[in-house]
Design an enzyme around this catalytic site. Structure first.
Site, mmCIF file in Angstrom:
data_model
loop_
_atom_site.group_PDB
_atom_site.id
_atom_site.type_symbol
_atom_site.label_atom_id
_atom_site.label_comp_id
_atom_site.label_asym_id
_atom_site.label_seq_id
_atom_site.Cartn_x
_atom_site.Cartn_y
_atom_site.Cartn_z
ATOM 1 N N CYS A 40 0.841 -1.193 0.000
ATOM 2 C CA CYS A 40 0.000 0.000 0.000
ATOM 3 C C CYS A 40 0.878 1.246 0.000
ATOM 4 O O CYS A 40 1.952 1.265 0.614
ATOM 5 C CB CYS A 40 -0.912 -0.003 1.220
ATOM 6 S SG CYS A 40 -1.997 1.443 1.331
ATOM 7 N N SER A 42 0.609 3.956 1.551
ATOM 8 C CA SER A 42 0.764 4.641 2.834
ATOM 9 C C SER A 42 2.130 4.374 3.457
ATOM 10 O O SER A 42 2.741 5.260 4.061
ATOM 11 C CB SER A 42 -0.337 4.214 3.812
ATOM 12 O OG SER A 42 -1.610 4.601 3.317
ATOM 13 N N HIS A 45 4.690 6.637 2.056
ATOM 14 C CA HIS A 45 4.687 7.994 2.623
ATOM 15 C C HIS A 45 5.631 8.074 3.822
ATOM 16 O O HIS A 45 6.273 9.102 4.047
ATOM 17 C CB HIS A 45 3.274 8.395 3.042
ATOM 18 C CG HIS A 45 2.367 8.734 1.894
ATOM 19 N ND1 HIS A 45 2.601 9.795 1.056
ATOM 20 C CD2 HIS A 45 1.213 8.160 1.457
ATOM 21 C CE1 HIS A 45 1.650 9.858 0.149
ATOM 22 N NE2 HIS A 45 0.786 8.882 0.374
ATOM 23 N N HIS A 61 1.108 -2.537 6.786
ATOM 24 C CA HIS A 61 -0.114 -2.358 7.588
ATOM 25 C C HIS A 61 -1.307 -3.085 6.992
ATOM 26 O O HIS A 61 -2.374 -3.090 7.598
ATOM 27 C CB HIS A 61 -0.450 -0.868 7.720
ATOM 28 C CG HIS A 61 -0.894 -0.234 6.441
ATOM 29 N ND1 HIS A 61 -0.019 0.157 5.470
ATOM 30 C CD2 HIS A 61 -2.137 0.034 5.967
ATOM 31 C CE1 HIS A 61 -0.690 0.659 4.450
ATOM 32 N NE2 HIS A 61 -1.980 0.594 4.722
ATOM 33 N N CYS A 167 -7.126 -3.383 4.139
ATOM 34 C CA CYS A 167 -6.995 -1.939 3.905
ATOM 35 C C CYS A 167 -7.683 -1.489 2.623
ATOM 36 O O CYS A 167 -8.632 -0.730 2.655
ATOM 37 C CB CYS A 167 -5.518 -1.535 3.884
ATOM 38 S SG CYS A 167 -5.227 0.190 3.414
#
Length: 368
Positions: A40, A42, A45, A61, A167
């Site tokens: 993912c 995220s 980031h 995650h 997610c």
């Protein structure tokens, strides 16, 4: 015990896969043997420094696995259970959990801080404490997580597909069903057709929208969007999405616009593509340094538009993850088609490079 884990030591550096020490689970914690982990954006980031976080951090995650052991006072799962991980824990007691918004649980503030909920660490490299992203660190052969971060699922579901319900799927589908509450017969634009964007499209189809306009710059993603329910596809390199939205709606603009890339430019396009009483939903994460969007505030008054954000699709993971997997079982939600490529843990940097280059809808790390 020892486990191999993907660790970020400094923003801008490659992720390192190395053997670290993993402590046993403490009170209200469980040991999970990971089976699959989703790639993912995220986590990227954090890797770039766009999302401030504790370092070093064991990343990952989106995950699914099997409970190996439980700590004291764990009652919601047992060894041998198949589980999907929730990247925001749900305490079930705070104001937000009790009002049906466990995605906003007060415990979620710990997701980038590093230690577990009791303030201590479970992962170590020598004398260095390693944080766990979202309290999970799914890019690890084994991990210790809070019991309020696991959702027990039926063993009939393959975990290398159920992992997407950790997610990408609830974030996308939930943004439509729970947050925006898209109505049947409406017109919708989705900007960005990656792992979250295509699930927004699936959610919009489930909601009964009559027009679903998918926007991306990669043709293969647009083809997948069409397979999943998009009625129109727009390559933003070839045609202006705002103009396309106006043309397809007889000049009115769409009722809803979902933005799953989260740059100021694309958020501005989503706002401009909506018509009167339009709803703009920001789903993706922007760089923390971005502090403005190119949207004239006057439009929200004169045209009565609404802009809203959403985290985790305003979902309740304990309830929604099993329901989403049931839709998959019934053939109403596609998961198999979303996995473009699988990787080993050692290929985690390659997996992120593929994501950044737009080569995948969703990459999945599979563990032996």
């Amino acid at each position: 015990m020892k486990t191999r884990t993907a660790v970020l030591y400094a923003a801008g550096e490659p992720i390192r896969v190395e053997e670290i020490e993993l402590d046993p689970p403490k009170e209200h914690e469980v040991l999970v043997r990971m089976v699959a982990a989703g790639i993912c954006h995220s986590d990227h980031h954090v890797a770039t420094g766009e999302m401030p976080a504790y370092l070093p951090m064991a990343l990952g995650h989106e995950g699914a696995g099997i409970i190996e052991a439980v700590g004291p006072r764990v009652t919601n799962c047992k060894a041998g259970d198949h589980v999907v991980l929730s990247f925001i824990p749900g305490c079930g007691k705070c104001r937000y959990c009790l009002s049906g918004h466990s995605n906003l649980c007060n415990k979620g503030s710990a997701t980038t801080l590093g230690p577990q909920l009791d303030g201590t660490f479970r992962m170590h490299s020598g004398t260095t404490n390693i944080g766990q992203f979202c309290l999970l660190s799914s890019f690890s052969e084994f991990t210790v997580v809070p019991d309020i971060s696991v959702v027990v699922v039926d063993k009939e579901y393959p975990l290398n597909r159920a992992v997407l319900a950790s997610c990408a799927v609830p974030t996308g589908v939930g943004a439509v069903i729970h947050r925006a509450k898209v109505t049947p017969g409406s017109t919708v634009m989705v900007i960005g057709c990656g792992g979250v964007g295509v699930n927004i499209i699936q959610g919009v189809k489930l909601a009964g929208a009559r027009m679903i306009i998918a926007v991306d710059i990669h043709d293969f993603k647009l083809e997948m969007a069409q397979t999943l329910g998009a009625t129109h596809i727009i390559n933003a390199r070839e045609k202006d999405p705002v103009r396309a939205a106006k043309e397809l709606t007889d000049g009115m603009g769409v009722d809803y616009a979902f933005e799953a890339i989260s740059t100021p430019e694309t958020i501005g396009q989503a706002a401009a593509a909506t018509g009167k009483n339009g709803i703009i939903v920001i789903v993706g994460l922007t760089d923390a340094k971005v502090t403005s969007m190119p949207i004239p505030p006057m439009l929200f008054v004169l045209l009565q538009k609404t802009v809203m954000g959403t985290i985790y699709g305003d979902s309740q993971p304990q309830k929604d993850i099993p329901e989403l997997l049931a839709l998959y079982k019934d053939g109403k939600l596609k998961l198999d088609e979303l996995v473009t490529r699988t990787y080993t843990l050692d290929q985690v940097n390659e997996a992120y490079n593929d994501t950044l280059q737009g080569r995948t809808i969703r990459g999945v790390i599979e563990f032996n």
